[in-house]
Scaffold this active site. Structure first.
Site, mmCIF file in Angstrom:
data_model
loop_
_atom_site.group_PDB
_atom_site.id
_atom_site.type_symbol
_atom_site.label_atom_id
_atom_site.label_comp_id
_atom_site.label_asym_id
_atom_site.label_seq_id
_atom_site.Cartn_x
_atom_site.Cartn_y
_atom_site.Cartn_z
ATOM 1 N N TRP A 1 3.179 3.367 3.283
ATOM 2 C CA TRP A 1 3.067 4.577 2.463
ATOM 3 C C TRP A 1 4.472 5.116 2.184
ATOM 4 C CZ3 TRP A 1 2.725 10.009 4.645
ATOM 5 C CH2 TRP A 1 2.462 10.945 3.637
ATOM 6 N N ASP B 1 -1.461 6.103 12.150
ATOM 7 C CA ASP B 1 -1.670 7.011 11.026
ATOM 8 C C ASP B 1 -3.094 6.760 10.539
ATOM 9 O OD1 ASP B 1 -1.644 8.592 8.795
ATOM 10 O OD2 ASP B 1 0.062 7.629 7.829
ATOM 11 N N LYS C 1 -8.876 12.858 2.422
ATOM 12 C CA LYS C 1 -9.706 11.881 1.721
ATOM 13 C C LYS C 1 -11.175 11.968 2.130
ATOM 14 C CE LYS C 1 -5.892 10.126 -0.027
ATOM 15 N NZ LYS C 1 -4.845 10.800 0.756
#
Length: 462
Positions: free
Chosen positions: A190, A271, A307
Site C-alpha cells: 500500500w 495490517d 471498508k
C-alpha cells in the site's frame, strides 16, 4: 514579513542603475520610476552627499517550501472528476460502489445511528484510548471472543484514526521503544506504508512478494528475505486481501512464514484493513492473525473499519498489541496512550459507537455479516465477469486466470506504467500506475469495456 534594506549612492549612477535593474528582475516590476519601482514603502534621505533609499521587500518565510507531488491514489480521483468523458471509470481509490457505481451506506449502519439518536448519546470527549465498548468488541472480532489471549487480557487495544492512524501509532511505538529496529515491507505494498514509517523515522526495507512472471506470489523470495533480515525485525504482513496485488499466501504458506519469523525472533506486524470484506467471512479473513497468536507469538495488528462497515469518512480503527502477559499489555497500553495524546488527544466518537452497536448487538451483528457477504459477493461477481470478458475477447490464448486467483477489492492486472497510462489517456479508465484496479468501483455493465481497454493496452503498448 521579512524586509531587505538597500543603500544606493547618488554619486554612482551606474551602480545604482545596475542594482535597480537587478531589483526589477527579482521583483518583476515593469517601471523605472522610484515610486512604482520601490512602492509606497520607499524612503529617501540625504546624508553627506549620499542618497539612502530603504526598500521593504515582501519575502515569504516559506519560500523554500516546494510543491508536493499529488498523492498517487487520491490524485487519481481528482483527475477522474476533471474528466468530462461519459465513459470514464474510476478504479483508483479503494471504496465500495453499488452496481450503479454509487457510494453505499450499509443499512445496519443507519440502524446503529438511529439507535444513537434514540438514546440521545452526547458528544463528550472520549478517553485517550477511545470508547471502551469499541475496544472490547474490536479485539474480540480480531482474535475471537473465546480466544485465550482475550480471556487472559494479553491484548493492549486503543482506538486509532482508522488504519492509517493506527499504523502511525505503532510506528511511533517502534521508534521509541525499539530504536534502530527495521520494518520489512512487501514489494509492492500500500502506497502509504512507506510514508508512515518515513515520517516516524523508522528504517524499513522491502521483501519480495509479487512475481511479475506469474502475476502471483514470489514465496521463495519472500521467505529468503525474511530470513536475511536482522534478528528482531518487524515484518509487516497484510492479514488478508493484499493491497495492491490481491495475492494472499495459502494456509500452508502462512505456517511457513510463521516458522521463519519465530526462528529469526522477528515481530509480526499485521495490517488488517479488510476483515470480512475479502472473503465475506470475518473468521476466515482473521485466520492468519489467529494462526500466529495460537503459536504464542507477540505481535501488532492495525485494524480499519473503513471498508467492511463502509465508514470511510469516520476514520475508525484500532491498534492492538498482543503481549506475553497481562502485565506487559497494561504497560504497553499506557505507552500507546502516551503516544496518542500529543498526536490527536483522543479519537472520534461517532464511528466508534456505530461499531460498538453493530458488533455488540447480536441482531445488528448478524445483519452486518449478511451485508458484508453481499458486498464481497458483488466484487467476486465482477471479478468473474472481467475474467470471462478477457478470455472471450483475447484470441491469443493468454491465461488470465490470475484475475480469479486474487482476492478482495483489488486486482493486479500485470500492466506496466506505460500501459496503465494508456488505460487513462485513451480509455478514460483511472487507476494507479502500478497496474492496480479497484474492482469495488467496477460494475458488471462495464466489464466488457474494461476488458477491451486492458487488451488494447497489454498488446499495443510496450
Amino acid at each position: 514579513m521579512a524586509s531587505t534594506m538597500f543603500s544606493l549612492a547618488s554619486a554612482a549612477p551606474s551602480a545604482s542603475f545596475s542594482l535597480q535593474d537587478n531589483l526589477k528582475s527579482k521583483l518583476k516590476l515593469g517601471t523605472t520610476s522610484q515610486s512604482a519601482f520601490f512602492g509606497k514603502d520607499f524612503a529617501k534621505a540625504k546624508s553627506n552627499g549620499r542618497t539612502t533609499m530603504a526598500v521593504s521587500v515582501n519575502v515569504s518565510r516559506f519560500e523554500g517550501i516546494t510543491m508536493a507531488p499529488p498523492d498517487p491514489i487520491l490524485g487519481v480521483s481528482e483527475a477522474f472528476k476533471a474528466d468530462t468523458n461519459e465513459l470514464k471509470l474510476n478504479l483508483g481509490v479503494g471504496a465500495y460502489r453499488t452496481e450503479d457505481l454509487q457510494p453505499y451506506v450499509l443499512n445496519v449502519v443507519k440502524k446503529a445511528e438511529n439507535l444513537m439518536l434514540e438514546r440521545g448519546d452526547n458528544k463528550e470527549y472520549l478517553p485517550i484510548e477511545g470508547l471502551a465498548a469499541f475496544n472490547k468488541v474490536t479485539a474480540e472480532l480480531l482474535f475471537g471472543a473465546d480466544n485465550p489471549v482475550i480471556q487472559q487480557q494479553r491484548v493492549a487495544t486503543i482506538q486509532g484514526l482508522s488504519g492509517t492512524g493506527s499504523l502511525r501509532i505503532a510506528a511511533a511505538l517502534i521508534e521509541r521503544y525499539f530504536p534502530g529496529s527495521k520494518v520489512l515491507i512487501s514489494s509492492p505494498t500500500w502506497g502509504n506504508h512507506k510514508n508512515i514509517f518515513n515520517d516516524a523515522r523508522v528504517p524499513w526495507s522491502e521483501y519480495r512478494y509479487y512475481d511479475p512472471k506469474t502475476v502471483g506470489l514470489d514465496f521463495a523470495g519472500m521467505i529468503e528475505d525474511i530470513k536475511a533480515a536482522p534478528e528482531g525485525s518487524f515484518i509487516l504482513l497484510h492479514g488478508c486481501a493484499h493491497n495492491p496485488t490481491g495475492i494472499d499466501p495459502t494456509i500452508e504458506q502462512w505456517e511457513k512464514i510463521a516458522d521463519v519469523i519465530q526462528e529469526k525472533n522477528h515481530i509480526p506486524f499485521f495490517d488488517v484493513a479488510y476483515q470480512g470484506f475479502a472473503s465475506g467471512s470475518l473468521d476466515e479473513d482473521a485466520s492468519s492473525v489467529r494462526l500466529f497468536a495460537a503459536r504464542g507469538m507477540e505481535l501488532l495488528v492495525a485494524q480499519s473499519y473503513s471498508k467492511n462497515l463502509g465508514l470511510y469518512g469516520e476514520r475508525i480503527g484500532a491498534i492492538n498489541v498482543l503481549c506475553s502477559s497481562a502485565d506487559a499489555a497494561t504497560r504497553v497500553k499506557s505507552q500507546l496512550k502516551r503516544l496518542a495524546r500529543p498526536m490527536y488527544s483522543n479519537p472520534p466518537i461517532h464511528g466508534a459507537r456505530i461499531v460498538a452497536n453493530v458488533v455488540g448487538i447480536p441482531e445488528f451483528f448478524d445483519e452486518w455479516k449478511q451485508e458484508m457477504e453481499m458486498m464481497a459477493g458483488r466484487i467476486k461477481s465482477v471479478r468473474q465477469k472481467l475474467y470471462d470478458s478477457l478470455s472471450a475477447k483475447d484470441k491469443s490464448g493468454k491465461d488470465w486466470s490470475y484475475i480469479l486467483k486474487q482476492i478482495g477489492m483489488f486486482s493486479f492486472t500485470g500492466l506496466n506504467k506505460a500501459q496503465s497510462e494508456n488505460m487513462t489517456n485513451k480509455w478514460h479508465v483511472y487507476m494507479t500506475k502500478d497496474g492496480r484496479i479497484s474492482l469495488a468501483g467496477l460494475s458488471a455493465a462495464k466489464c466488457e469495456y474494461l476488458a477491451d481497454a486492458i487488451i488494447d493496452s497489454y498488446y499495443n503498448v510496450s
